[in-house]
Design a protein around this motif. Structure first.
Motif, PDB file in Angstrom:
ATOM      1  N   ASN A   1      36.602  42.763  47.471  1.00 10.18           N
ATOM      2  CA  ASN A   1      37.483  43.582  46.639  1.00 10.18           C
ATOM      3  C   ASN A   1      37.784  42.829  45.346  1.00 10.18           C
ATOM      4  OD1 ASN A   1      39.283  45.372  45.583  1.00 10.18           O
ATOM      5  ND2 ASN A   1      40.861  45.084  47.145  1.00 10.18           N
ATOM      6  N   VAL A   2      37.200  43.298  44.236  1.00 17.13           N
ATOM      7  CA  VAL A   2      37.408  42.627  42.945  1.00 17.13           C
ATOM      8  C   VAL A   2      38.621  43.184  42.204  1.00 17.13           C
ATOM      9  CG1 VAL A   2      34.992  42.003  42.702  1.00 17.13           C
ATOM     10  CG2 VAL A   2      35.770  44.188  41.814  1.00 17.13           C
TER      11      VAL A   2
ATOM     12  N   GLU B   1      45.220  47.194  41.648  1.00 18.29           N
ATOM     13  CA  GLU B   1      46.118  47.503  42.757  1.00 18.29           C
ATOM     14  C   GLU B   1      46.824  46.235  43.228  1.00 18.29           C
ATOM     15  OE1 GLU B   1      48.136  49.945  45.374  1.00 18.29           O
ATOM     16  OE2 GLU B   1      46.846  50.463  43.694  1.00 18.29           O
ATOM     17  N   GLY B   2      46.052  45.157  43.355  1.00 11.41           N
ATOM     18  CA  GLY B   2      46.647  43.882  43.750  1.00 11.41           C
ATOM     19  C   GLY B   2      47.643  43.387  42.716  1.00 11.41           C
TER      20      GLY B   2
ATOM     21  N   MET C   1      41.185  39.518  41.157  1.00 12.59           N
ATOM     22  CA  MET C   1      40.654  39.312  39.810  1.00 12.59           C
ATOM     23  C   MET C   1      41.679  39.716  38.745  1.00 12.59           C
ATOM     24  SD  MET C   1      38.251  38.288  37.875  1.00 12.59           S
ATOM     25  CE  MET C   1      36.868  38.117  39.020  1.00 12.59           C
ATOM     26  N   ALA C   2      42.282  40.916  38.931  1.00 14.63           N
ATOM     27  CA  ALA C   2      43.251  41.388  37.939  1.00 14.63           C
ATOM     28  C   ALA C   2      44.453  40.450  37.859  1.00 14.63           C
ATOM     29  CB  ALA C   2      43.698  42.809  38.280  1.00 14.63           C
TER      30      ALA C   2
ATOM     31  N   LEU D   1      30.159  47.596  43.627  1.00  9.72           N
ATOM     32  CA  LEU D   1      31.173  46.570  43.849  1.00  9.72           C
ATOM     33  C   LEU D   1      32.438  46.872  43.046  1.00  9.72           C
ATOM     34  CD1 LEU D   1      31.894  43.686  44.952  1.00  9.72           C
ATOM     35  CD2 LEU D   1      30.878  42.789  42.845  1.00  9.72           C
ATOM     36  N   VAL D   2      32.274  47.311  41.795  1.00 10.44           N
ATOM     37  CA  VAL D   2      33.420  47.546  40.919  1.00 10.44           C
ATOM     38  C   VAL D   2      34.191  48.798  41.322  1.00 10.44           C
ATOM     39  CG1 VAL D   2      34.106  48.086  38.547  1.00 10.44           C
ATOM     40  CG2 VAL D   2      32.364  46.344  38.972  1.00 10.44           C
ATOM     41  N   PHE D   3      33.470  49.905  41.594  1.00 11.98           N
ATOM     42  CA  PHE D   3      34.125  51.195  41.820  1.00 11.98           C
ATOM     43  C   PHE D   3      34.238  51.586  43.289  1.00 11.98           C
ATOM     44  CE2 PHE D   3      32.236  52.015  37.459  1.00 11.98           C
ATOM     45  CZ  PHE D   3      33.435  51.808  36.811  1.00 11.98           C
TER      46      PHE D   3
END
Length: 732
Positions: A712-713, A718-719, A1-2, A544-546
């Motif tokens: 993993n959103v 990190e991604g 997502m990021a 899901l977010v954290f």
């Protein structure tokens, strides 16, 4: 997502002229559509499936001439007994004739004919029937109705037109602009740059313009309630400014760390933009979730507001990067611009970012809160508990003219009727008797009349009016108490219980008062279900977010604290009348029936905004190697200034609506402003870091099987860091 948002941000900045042109085309196109397709808003609150609504539908079918809006003109003679004299009858007859010939009116009934005169012969009521419903009565027709009786007033009579025909759409005026002006000042102070503040405000206003234009363009096919556009405007402004603020703040931070402008924008949208996306999603889901209550006007309000919030998110993620490209380094304070050369920071040592300043208020506050975490948690819980004390006394009702602003036509008429006839005449009930044949109806009417007359707190029952086919009868019922009085609710229940056993005909109770009671009851029944849905949703979404179990639970509990304290303060001011003068409230009374459920939906979304913005930074630093304790301090240190500014902006925008005369909008603005203040400053910026410090590493624990099951959103980026690390040689 990021990573996806990173690419979107860079692409929007590099093609900024195209992006700006596209949004301008959308704004102009929807604006033109709104001007040509806009339809009037509705001011009624229908409730399919309730007894009162079934009765209203039956009346519209059986008494079509009476399906339009009604008006009641209250008259008061200069002295008692005058209505019984030829002189008084002549004045009232002339007034009735004047009302009957008004534009849009199909008839008016003389009070002497209808026996609507007080025993002392001083007060009378003229019933006026309009051809169209209240929503279709034009401003010219309404204005002519309000001016009726000038000749009688010249002779010393008091004439007060009232009734449902005076229900109008709340108007947004200059008072709301105060909130926007304060928000602009907060932005200037936060950024230290007029360009950054102006650009952020411009971005938000464009988003609001697009959202509101789209909403009015759809009003021709979707019936909007009068409060739906106001709610959409409130939220669109507040979240639009906040979301742009968060992205601009991260962009400025990236510039100060030495990144090129396009890279700074990309990373700002990739990190802060991820938080904006998920925060906006929580608001949208909570508002759209109002549809599960299955109340049409509430569903429309929720979807209208959700639409404007969606537009605010899209504008923040696309147009904001484009505007940042146009602004360049002018988003920084003037004293810092000289350290940049074409958007690149000149660090003391090549490739070394400036040392981070950890002496700011956010860092100091975080260290203080985490050091005294147990006392902070205890004081916070006790304080919010005290604020919540009035909540159990909350009463709900639809607004009535008795709570309208003092001096308004509706309030003057209501007070004059109450003065002469008693409060029950301002909230009359209607009993509909429908049989399969005229004979069945004729047999049932006397039984119904006798049962209703024997009901406690019923003042009078009017003679029946029959439909043209004789199968439906309408009986007017006057209670002894006003429409929002608790005793009137008991009267409604007692009447329904008394006539339940009538054979050969359906007996239904309706009227504005009964409709309000039914709406309030259905909303009260739906409130626990919706609250459970919202809390459950928050736990799942934040999990899901954290990628944590305890953080979502803590967030949900904090939300419940916010809601309880907000309800308590709103009840204390608007129902109990404490400090009512400070908000310009003339007459305290029950809260509008849909306020609690609407407040839960909106506050949930806004509470999750601050939770995501603060805790996502804590998560980001924890994932990147900081201890849980230090990550908590870092999250607060980096986010406190921006969250404070965002909260002050929301409070200012919502607070601006407190100055409106409409009691519904006033209470909504107050409750939202108070709710944001409590949630941002007490719950999220004080109790949350204290609890996070207490939980330490356990705050981020998640069972392995659940960790594998959840997608993993990558809110913490990190991604994105891995993606950028692969590209690093290309930039060196």
């Amino acid at each position: 997502m990021a990573t996806l948002l990173y690419r979107l941000g860079r692409g929007s900045m590099r093609r900024r002229r195209l992006v700006a042109a596209l949004w301008l085309v959308v704004l102009v196109g929807l604006g033109l559509a709104a001007l040509t397709l806009r339809a009037p808003t509705a001011s009624d609150f229908s409730m399919p499936g309730t007894e009162s609504q079934r009765a209203q539908d039956l009346l519209a079918e059986q008494f079509p001439a009476a399906s339009g809006a009604t008006g009641t003109i209250a008259v008061k003679a200069p002295e008692p007994g005058l209505l019984g004299t030829p002189q008084g009858q002549a004045v009232v007859g002339q007034l009735t004739q004047e009302a009957a010939t008004l534009p849009g009116v199909i008839g008016a009934v003389d009070p002497l004919t209808a026996q609507a005169v007080t025993p002392d012969g001083r007060y009378g009521l003229i019933q006026v029937q309009f051809a169209e419903g209240a929503d279709k009565v034009t401003d010219e027709q309404r204005e002519a109705y309000e001016k009726v009786g000038a000749a009688a007033e010249a002779q010393g009579w008091q004439v007060a037109p009232g009734g449902e025909v005076l229900n109008t759409e709340p108007e947004v005026g200059s008072t709301e602009a105060i909130g926007v002006a304060i928000a602009a000042i907060v932005l200037v102070i936060t950024f230290g740059s007029l360009v950054a503040a102006g650009m952020t405000m411009l971005n938000a206003l464009i988003g609001v313009g697009v959202g509101m234009a789209g909403l009015f363009a759809l009003s021709g096919v979707i019936e909007l309630t009068s409060t739906a556009p106001i709610l959409a405007l409130m939220l669109g402004l507040a979240v639009g400014i906040d979301y742009s603020l968060f992205i601009t703040s991260r962009y400025r931070q990236n510039l100060l760390e030495g990144l090129p402008r396009d890279e700074a924008v990309g990373r700002a949208v990739g990190t802060a933009g991820s938080a904006v996306l998920f925060a906006g999603a929580t608001v949208v889901i909570a508002l759209a979730g109002l549809a599960v209550v299955n109340i049409p006007f509430l569903t429309v309000m929720g979807l209208a507001a959700a639409g404007t919030v969606t537009v605010a998110v899209l504008v923040a993620l696309t147009l904001q990067p484009a505007l940042l490209g146009f602004a360049g380094r002018r988003v920084l304070p003037r004293k810092l611009r000289g350290t940049f050369d074409e958007g690149r920071a000149v660090a003391p040592v090549e490739g070394t970012p400036p040392a981070e300043d950890r002496s700011g208020f956010g860092f100091r506050w975080a260290r203080l809160v985490t050091r005294f975490r147990l006392p902070v948690i205890l004081v916070g819980l006790v304080g919010l508990g005290v604020l919540a004390l009035p909540t159990p006394d909350m009463r709900l009702a639809l607004p009535d003219p008795g709570t309208a602003p003092v001096g308004s036509p509706a309030r003057v008429s209501n007070d004059l009727i109450s003065e002469g006839f008693g409060p029950g005449f301002t909230g009359r009930l209607a009993v509909v008797v429908a049989g399969d044949s005229p004979e069945a109806t004729a047999a049932a009417v006397p039984q119904v009349t006798a049962l209703v007359q024997r009901t406690e707190n019923v003042l009078a029952v009017a003679p029946p009016q029959l439909s043209p086919d004789g199968r439906t009868a309408l009986l007017g019922v006057v209670p002894k108490t006003g429409p929002t009085d608790a005793a009137t609710e008991t009267v409604v229940d007692d009447i329904r219980g008394a006539v339940d056993g009538i054979q050969g005909a359906d007996v239904l109770l309706t009227g504005v008062t009964a409709i309000g009671i039914d709406v309030s009851e259905k909303l009260s029944d739906a409130l626990p279900v919706y609250l459970l849905l919202v809390v459950g949703l928050s736990v799942l979404l934040l999990m899901l977010v954290f990628r944590s179990l305890l953080v979502p639970v803590k967030a949900a509990l904090g939300f419940l604290l916010t809601v309880a304290a907000t309800f308590g303060l709103t009840v204390a001011v608007f129902q109990q009348g404490r400090l009512a003068d400070l908000v310009g409230l003339d007459t305290p009374g029950p809260l509008v029936s849909f306020l609690p459920i609407l407040l839960i939906g909106i506050l949930f979304g806004l509470a999750m905004d601050y939770e995501v913005f603060l805790v996502s930074r804590m998560r980001e630093d924890f994932v990147h190697g900081d201890t849980a304790h230090q990550a908590t301090i870092n999250g607060m240190g980096h986010g406190a200034r921006v969250v404070t500014a965002a909260a002050l902006i929301m409070i200012s925008v919502f607070g601006g609506f407190v100055f409106m005369e409409d009691p519904i909008i006033k209470s909504m603005g107050f409750a939202l402003a108070v709710g944001v203040a409590i949630d941002a400053f007490v719950v999220r910026m004080t109790i949350v870091p204290a609890v996070m410090s207490l939980l330490d590493r356990a705050a981020w624990w998640l069972p392995r099987w659940l960790d594998r099951a959840l997608p993993n959103v990558d809110v913490e980026g990190e991604g994105l860091r891995a993606h950028l690390a692969e590209k690093e040689p290309a930039h060196s």
